[in-house]
Design a protein around this motif. Structure first.
Motif, PDB file in Angstrom:
ATOM      1  N   ASP A 191       0.887  -1.177   0.000  1.00 18.88           N
ATOM      2  CA  ASP A 191       0.000   0.000   0.000  1.00 18.88           C
ATOM      3  C   ASP A 191       0.919   1.218   0.000  1.00 18.88           C
ATOM      4  OD1 ASP A 191      -2.105   1.769   0.291  1.00 18.88           O
ATOM      5  OD2 ASP A 191      -2.618   1.175   2.334  1.00 18.88           O
ATOM      6  N   HIS A 250      -2.392   2.529   9.363  1.00 17.86           N
ATOM      7  CA  HIS A 250      -3.023   1.260   9.717  1.00 17.86           C
ATOM      8  C   HIS A 250      -2.009   0.152   9.553  1.00 17.86           C
ATOM      9  CE1 HIS A 250      -3.192   0.327   5.365  1.00 17.86           C
ATOM     10  NE2 HIS A 250      -3.419   1.624   5.230  1.00 17.86           N
ATOM     11  N   HIS A 303      -6.197  -3.415   5.583  1.00 18.51           N
ATOM     12  CA  HIS A 303      -6.365  -2.638   6.807  1.00 18.51           C
ATOM     13  C   HIS A 303      -6.491  -3.569   7.997  1.00 18.51           C
ATOM     14  CE1 HIS A 303      -7.869   0.269   3.684  1.00 18.51           C
ATOM     15  NE2 HIS A 303      -6.922   0.960   4.283  1.00 18.51           N
ATOM     16  N   SER A 347       1.248   1.557   7.988  1.00 17.60           N
ATOM     17  CA  SER A 347       1.416   2.682   7.077  1.00 17.60           C
ATOM     18  C   SER A 347       1.557   3.971   7.882  1.00 17.60           C
ATOM     19  CB  SER A 347       0.226   2.796   6.121  1.00 17.60           C
ATOM     20  OG  SER A 347      -0.939   3.227   6.804  1.00 17.60           O
ATOM     21  N   GLU A 366       0.670   7.749   6.758  1.00 19.51           N
ATOM     22  CA  GLU A 366       0.088   8.399   5.583  1.00 19.51           C
ATOM     23  C   GLU A 366      -0.736   9.642   5.906  1.00 19.51           C
ATOM     24  OE1 GLU A 366      -3.119   6.146   3.671  1.00 19.51           O
ATOM     25  OE2 GLU A 366      -2.761   4.495   5.043  1.00 19.51           O
ATOM     26  N   GLU A 401       2.384   8.264   1.594  1.00 21.54           N
ATOM     27  CA  GLU A 401       2.263   7.052   2.419  1.00 21.54           C
ATOM     28  C   GLU A 401       3.418   6.100   2.208  1.00 21.54           C
ATOM     29  OE1 GLU A 401      -0.934   4.411   1.181  1.00 21.54           O
ATOM     30  OE2 GLU A 401      -0.955   3.418   3.137  1.00 21.54           O
TER      31      GLU A 401
HETATM   32 MN   LIG Z   1      -2.991   2.911   3.358  1.00 25.53          MN
END
Ligand SMILES: [Mn+2]
Length: 353
Positions: A223, A287, A294, A314, A316, A330
């Motif tokens: 991510d 997260h 998530h 993360s 972000e 992020e």
């Molecule tokens: Mn994210």
């Protein structure tokens, strides 16, 4: 090792037996990649109940599990296993059952075992990634870096956001990844929507473009978010970009074992608030990630979980100004006893295309 940890977690919660029905939890605990089935785990037994399509595969994948084939109704097989093993009290994953499934279990287990709701038992173990999991996520991030580098050579004014998202998806698929969420490509004013999924909007000269994408590699997700500008940045664009970058770097710096999730969030949020943009940063700082995009714990004002080495989260922060646009940056980081390790090598300097 995972079974050992889960059994300790169950003992601490006073749950002698647990039915694991969540998809990610089932895979995590057993290694079984089939899309249907449950685990019944006690202090001494580990049973995988699945159907005819999967019994051979399950026997190969789920080491340490006895495979039981069910003939149509999982709760009835669970009841049979409970009777066989003398289970009198059985935990069900309340976050991974529908109400109808719960009713079926209640019926099938009536007079056999007491049913109790269990939340987050396997998830508590999944929070800490082992070295092998971290290695897989690192590889996912390496390919994701390549995808970002690729898209920098593709994105240009005149393309729609959807075209850019499609190009990213195809790149990932060609590199053994599958997209793990709807990619966000939010250009110009659309950048003020934190989850501005790629639309038919045409990217224009001068637009800030927020790209937020990731994919599963060997079942673990990446991510990443970067924001680029189509042409030379205006003073306002650069000022907001630099603010988000400063908050992001401070968040990474603060993300160390022993800190609480809300404390890490507060460090980055404080920087954005001091600059007068507190109201423009309306989501949590980050997260956890792993088998799901998530996971918990989070860097959020409402999560006071103590961050531990081996977690992957993360960082972000973003600033979203309605009618103007937005910036988000992020990274994923691995928590260690010292400084968190950033898992991407993509630059965070403002890229002017
Ligand atoms: Mn994210």
């Amino acid at each position: 090792m995972k079974l050992h940890k889960l059994r300790a977690e169950m003992a601490a919660r006073g749950i002698p037996a647990l039915v694991v029905s969540g998809d990610s939890n089932r895979y995590y605990m057993s290694g079984f990649t089939g899309s249907s089935g449950v685990l019944v785990i006690t202090q001494s037994d580990a049973v995988l109940i699945t159907d005819f399509r999967y019994t051979e595969q399950a026997a190969q994948q789920a080491h340490g599990f006895r495979v039981v084939m069910h003939a149509g109704r999982i709760p009835e097989s669970v009841s049979a296993v409970a009777q066989e093993l003398g289970i009198k009290r059985l935990g069900l994953e309340s976050e991974h059952l529908t109400y109808a499934e719960f009713e079926s279990y209640s019926r099938a287990l009536s007079g056999v075992a007491e049913v109790v709701p269990v939340k987050g038992a396997v998830e508590a173990i999944r929070m800490i990634k082992d070295p092998q999991e971290i290695e897989i996520i690192a590889e996912a991030c390496r390919i994701t870096d390549m995808a970002f580098d690729h898209i920098l050579g593709y994105i240009r004014p005149g393309l729609t956001e959807k075209q850019v998202a499609t190009e990213l998806k195809v790149f990932m698929l060609r590199h053994d990844m599958t997209p793990s969420f709807d990619f966000i490509v939010a250009s110009g004013e659309r950048g003020s929507m934190p989850h501005g999924v790629a639309s038919d909007k045409v990217i224009e000269p001068g637009d800030l473009v927020t790209l937020d994408f990731g994919g599963f590699y060997r079942r673990y997700s990446s991510d990443i978010t970067r924001t680029v500008v189509m042409g030379r940045a205006t003073d306002e664009q650069r000022r907001i970009y630099d603010l988000v970058l400063k908050a992001q770097a401070a968040g990474v710096e603060a993300a160390t074992a022993g800190m609480r999730g809300n404390e890490v969030d507060a460090v980055a949020r404080g920087i954005i608030s001091e600059a007068g943009h507190g109201a423009h940063f309306g989501h949590g700082l980050g997260h956890s990630i792993g088998l799901e995009v998530h996971e918990s714990p989070r860097f959020s004002p409402t999560d006071s979980t103590v961050i531990q080495a081996g977690m992957v989260l993360s960082v972000e922060p973003g600033v979203y100004v309605p009618g103007w646009g937005g910036v988000r940056i992020e990274d994923l980081v691995v928590i260690t006893e010292g400084k968190a390790r950033v898992m991407y090598s993509s630059t965070k300097e403002l890229i002017q295309l």
